[in-house]
Design an enzyme around this catalytic site. Structure first.
Site, PDB file in Angstrom:
ATOM      1  N   HIS A  50     -15.434 -53.158  -3.447  1.00  0.00           N
ATOM      2  CA  HIS A  50     -14.425 -52.723  -3.102  1.00  0.00           C
ATOM      3  C   HIS A  50     -13.657 -51.637  -3.344  1.00  0.00           C
ATOM      4  O   HIS A  50     -14.944 -50.801  -4.448  1.00  0.00           O
ATOM      5  CB  HIS A  50     -12.424 -53.375  -2.676  1.00  0.00           C
ATOM      6  CG  HIS A  50     -12.214 -53.524  -4.168  1.00  0.00           C
ATOM      7  ND1 HIS A  50     -12.512 -54.304  -4.780  1.00  0.00           N
ATOM      8  CD2 HIS A  50     -11.444 -51.827  -4.833  1.00  0.00           C
ATOM      9  CE1 HIS A  50     -11.583 -54.322  -6.049  1.00  0.00           C
ATOM     10  NE2 HIS A  50     -11.276 -53.465  -6.073  1.00  0.00           N
TER      11      HIS A  50
HETATM   12  C1  T46 Z   1      -9.685 -52.940  -8.938  1.00  0.00           C
HETATM   13  C2  T46 Z   1     -10.546 -53.806  -9.678  1.00  0.00           C
HETATM   14  C3  T46 Z   1     -11.223 -53.481 -10.593  1.00  0.00           C
HETATM   15  C4  T46 Z   1      -2.592 -58.459  -5.898  1.00  0.00           C
HETATM   16  O1  T46 Z   1      -1.602 -59.971  -6.019  1.00  0.00           O
HETATM   17  N1  T46 Z   1      -2.177 -58.095  -7.752  1.00  0.00           N
HETATM   18  C5  T46 Z   1      -2.496 -57.345  -8.499  1.00  0.00           C
HETATM   19  O2  T46 Z   1      -2.122 -56.376  -8.947  1.00  0.00           O
HETATM   20  C6  T46 Z   1      -4.143 -56.934  -8.588  1.00  0.00           C
HETATM   21  C7  T46 Z   1      -4.857 -56.263  -9.504  1.00  0.00           C
HETATM   22  C8  T46 Z   1      -4.241 -58.186  -8.003  1.00  0.00           C
HETATM   23  N2  T46 Z   1      -4.112 -58.911  -7.057  1.00  0.00           N
HETATM   24  C9  T46 Z   1      -4.440 -60.437  -6.177  1.00  0.00           C
HETATM   25  C10 T46 Z   1      -5.340 -59.869  -5.003  1.00  0.00           C
HETATM   26  C11 T46 Z   1      -5.853 -61.107  -4.905  1.00  0.00           C
HETATM   27  O3  T46 Z   1      -5.623 -61.947  -4.197  1.00  0.00           O
HETATM   28  O4  T46 Z   1      -5.281 -61.350  -6.439  1.00  0.00           O
HETATM   29  C12 T46 Z   1      -5.863 -61.666  -6.470  1.00  0.00           C
HETATM   30  C13 T46 Z   1      -7.720 -61.079  -7.113  1.00  0.00           C
HETATM   31  O5  T46 Z   1      -8.125 -59.715  -6.511  1.00  0.00           O
HETATM   32  P1  T46 Z   1      -8.844 -58.903  -6.144  1.00  0.00           P
HETATM   33  O6  T46 Z   1      -9.662 -60.298  -5.965  1.00  0.00           O
HETATM   34  O7  T46 Z   1      -9.346 -57.397  -5.861  1.00  0.00           O
HETATM   35  O8  T46 Z   1      -9.408 -58.645  -7.673  1.00  0.00           O
HETATM   36  P2  T46 Z   1     -10.526 -57.983  -8.151  1.00  0.00           P
HETATM   37  O9  T46 Z   1     -11.029 -57.778  -9.467  1.00  0.00           O
HETATM   38  O10 T46 Z   1     -12.235 -57.965  -7.561  1.00  0.00           O
HETATM   39  O11 T46 Z   1     -10.402 -55.953  -8.267  1.00  0.00           O
HETATM   40  C14 T46 Z   1      -9.649 -55.542  -9.422  1.00  0.00           C
HETATM   41  C15 T46 Z   1      -8.477 -54.924  -8.653  1.00  0.00           C
HETATM   42  O12 T46 Z   1      -7.553 -55.803  -7.335  1.00  0.00           O
HETATM   43  C16 T46 Z   1      -9.238 -53.888  -7.694  1.00  0.00           C
HETATM   44  O13 T46 Z   1      -8.421 -53.009  -7.374  1.00  0.00           O
HETATM   45  O14 T46 Z   1      -9.948 -52.274  -8.504  1.00  0.00           O
HETATM   46  O15 T46 Z   1     -10.139 -54.847 -10.023  1.00  0.00           O
END
Ligand code: T46
Length: 134
Positions: A50
């Site tokens: 993303h």
């Molecule tokens: C990024 C990279 C480096 C939350 O509820 N609160 C939060 O602060 C974050 C970061 C995530 N979430 C929830 C959203 C999803 O349901 O946790 C779950 C996993 O998040 P995501 O799939 O977006 O995780 P990554 O590792 O793909 O991405 C993360 C960050 O979301 C993103 O901003 O830049 O790490």
């Protein structure tokens, strides 16, 4: 211009070991509104995929290692994060993907704003289209 923007943090070490201090507007160039960390990543898992519209972030691998691919829609660059005194600046509109997490990897991320799913661009074609219209 390189897509990899690394920030060096001073290691404040003494005979007891090492310490790194992260301070808003000292060595972190934005308001720190949120900190999250990623650990216990399973074998073969890739994360990210993303870009953010407004959010700025700094990712620091404080233990173990992982690989980031940074992408501006025209070019890609990659880096292995494996040092607790190196922070990868993730700017707005930088598509990023994370791979090859070691078992012991702890990736801490400082973010300039609270969590907001509306700030994410999770579709690569949308990312390219928004970039072209800027
Ligand atoms: C990024 C990279 C480096 C939350 O509820 N609160 C939060 O602060 C974050 C970061 C995530 N979430 C929830 C959203 C999803 O349901 O946790 C779950 C996993 O998040 P995501 O799939 O977006 O995780 P990554 O590792 O793909 O991405 C993360 C960050 O979301 C993103 O901003 O830049 O790490």
């Amino acid at each position: 211009m390189s897509l990899i923007n690394l920030i060096d943090f001073n290691i404040l070490g003494d005979e007891r070991g090492s310490l790194v201090s992260l301070e808003q507007y000292q060595n972190i160039p934005f308001d720190i509104k949120r900190i999250y960390y990623i650990f216990g990543t399973k074998d073969g898992v890739a994360r990210g995929f993303h870009a953010h519209k407004e959010l700025k972030q700094i990712a620091i691998c404080i233990q173990g290692e992982c690989r980031f691919i940074m992408d501006n829609g025209k070019q890609k660059e990659e880096i292995i994060l494996n040092k607790p005194n190196k922070g990868l600046f993730i700017d707005v509109m930088q598509w990023h993907e994370m791979y090859d997490f070691s078992h012991d990897c702890v990736l801490i991320v400082l973010a300039s704003d609270h969590y907001d799913e509306q700030d994410y661009i999770r579709n690569y074609d949308d990312f390219l289209a928004i970039g072209l219209n800027k």
